[in-house]
Design an enzyme around this catalytic site. Structure first.
Site, PDB file in Angstrom:
ATOM      1  N   SER A   1       0.797  -1.222   0.000  1.00  0.00           N
ATOM      2  CA  SER A   1       0.000   0.000   0.000  1.00  0.00           C
ATOM      3  C   SER A   1       0.830   1.273   0.000  1.00  0.00           C
ATOM      4  CB  SER A   1      -0.979  -0.009   1.173  1.00  0.00           C
ATOM      5  OG  SER A   1      -0.348  -0.394   2.366  1.00  0.00           O
TER       6      SER A   1
ATOM      7  N   HIS B   1      -5.312  -3.895  -2.697  1.00  0.00           N
ATOM      8  CA  HIS B   1      -5.005  -2.976  -3.792  1.00  0.00           C
ATOM      9  C   HIS B   1      -4.869  -3.682  -5.141  1.00  0.00           C
ATOM     10  CE1 HIS B   1      -4.356   0.451  -1.123  1.00  0.00           C
ATOM     11  NE2 HIS B   1      -3.765  -0.393  -0.309  1.00  0.00           N
TER      12      HIS B   1
ATOM     13  N   LYS C   1     -11.998   0.031  -1.821  1.00  0.00           N
ATOM     14  CA  LYS C   1     -10.990   0.640  -2.692  1.00  0.00           C
ATOM     15  C   LYS C   1     -11.500   0.596  -4.137  1.00  0.00           C
ATOM     16  CE  LYS C   1      -7.572   0.321   0.834  1.00  0.00           C
ATOM     17  NZ  LYS C   1      -6.828  -0.590   1.694  1.00  0.00           N
TER      18      LYS C   1
END
Ligand SMILES: *Cc1c(COP(=O)(O)O)cnc(C)c1O
Length: 396
Positions: free
Chosen positions: A189, A217, A249
């Protein structure tokens, strides 16, 4: 009467105990603060009376403001009300949650999936349920805080290996006692680089260790249908039996899930305390995520757009001598070093209308402070061009 330095009640004594820690963060220039933003669109926020382009969000595909996602949430809100009212195992599990779990399992190619309220909680629950006293939790040095905290909670031995170093992992596994659970971010991240998942999976196989991959992610961004970095590396459920993804996300919603075998999911449902003892997310949130998943799977447009913006940013920044880190993901850090100049750069960018986060210790090691640009499919070519121009000016 006593002054502020002589506490005479429990509340004052507590404040007096906490004050030095705050003062220390302040003195080191590391004190964090909330800022309040009015979101205007996927990429525009109002801040201190001016419109800024947001390069700090994890909304990689622009789905958080997608009308299809928002409409799905509104419909479910009308149908199911605001809160879920209870934990999943009591009465909080709605048809939206059930459908979402089935769709997540299918998307990730697993037998089953289990929703958690946040990614932080999913990681706590996984570590606590799958490892215990006498076991080893083997983790990348730069893993997300939630995985490290899960390690503490599990009471297993926490063993770290050098960042993205599969050979070091191999050495660690050779001497790790008990059942070995290897946990790694797929995309890191703060650095944006990708774990060497294939080599990691091979070492896990050789040492009979279990591999868990955190795709916070990677999901939505990498791999076929956006199924993540492990899928991109050709790894399926046999190599990665524990798949964790987040929904706040690239999916544009909120929450998280674990996907795996029916047995794994049944087990977590019984033993993962962060699943059992918390309220289910609102059904409207599950409905929004379902819409996000459908878009992710069916529409390659946002992923292609994102890839174009990443390439554009890297090319532009490199042409101006801006020191990028080796990343092909939407997380594009710019190395600065010390905390103070990093913060100064971030402030100057904000004044020019670009929000770019300064990342400082203790989030990253001392001396590695950086600006962290995150790109989205919702950014236009002009947005990225303007950012590169502003960075180039400030960099001199
Ligand atoms: C964001 C993140 C989490 C936490 O997910 P939340 O849903 O925000 O709690 C976990 N792991 C990684 C790698 C993350 O980046």
């Amino acid at each position: 009467m006593s002054g502020p330095t002589e506490p005479d009640n429990p509340a004052q004594r507590l404040d007096a105990r906490l004050a030095p820690g705050l003062a220390q963060r302040e003195a080191e220039g590391l004190r964090r603060q909330t800022r309040t933003f009015q979101r205007r669109s996927a990429t525009r926020v109002q801040w201190q009376g001016r419109e800024c382009i947001n390069f700090c969000a994890n909304d990689y595909l622009g789905l958080a403001a997608d009308p299809r996602v928002v409409a799905a949430g509104e419909q479910a809100l009308q149908a199911h009300g605001a809160g879920s009212g209870a934990a999943h195992l009591i009465t909080g599990h709605s048809p939206e949650h059930a459908a979402l779990e089935a769709e997540l399992a299918e998307w990730t190619g697993r037998e089953a999936a289990l929703l958690f309220s946040t990614g932080y909680m999913a990681n706590l629950g996984l570590a606590q349920a799958l490892a215990g006293k006498g076991d080893s939790l083997v983790q990348d040095k730069l893993n997300h805080a939630s995985l490290i905290d899960g390690g503490q909670l599990s009471r297993a031995r926490l063993i770290r290996y050098h960042h993205a170093d599969a050979e070091h992992l191999d050495q660690r596994l050779a001497t790790a006692p008990g059942h070995r659970l290897v946990m790694t971010d797929s995309v890191f991240s703060m650095d944006g680089d990708i774990a060497p998942l294939k080599q990691i999976a091979n070492h896990c196989q050789a040492h009979q260790a279990t591999l868990m991959v955190d795709e916070a992610h990677g999901l939505g961004v990498l791999g076929p249908e956006g199924r993540g970095a492990a899928a991109e590396a050709g790894l399926g459920p046999a190599q990665v039996p524990v798949f964790m993804g987040t929904l706040g996300k690239a999916l544009g919603g909120f929450g998280a899930f674990v996907a795996g075998s029916r047995t794994l999911i049944d087990y977590l449902q019984q033993y993962a305390r962060a699943y059992v003892y918390t309220t289910a997310t609102p059904p409207s949130v599950a409905a929004m995520v379902r819409a996000g998943v459908a878009i992710c799977r069916e529409d390659t447009g946002p992923r292609d757009q994102l890839a174009a913006r990443i390439a554009q940013f890297r090319e532009g920044a490199e042409a101006h001598g801006i020191p990028l880190m080796p990343s092909r993901t939407p997380i594009q850090p710019i190395r600065v070093g010390e905390a103070a100049p990093t913060v100064a750069l971030s402030r100057a960018l904000a004044e020019a209308g670009f929000l770019v986060q300064a990342i400082r210790p203790p989030t990253v090691p001392a001396g590695t402070a950086r600006l962290r640009v995150t790109l989205s499919a919702a950014h236009s070519e002009a947005d990225v061009e303007a950012l590169v121009a502003a960075l180039a000016t400030l960099w001199k």
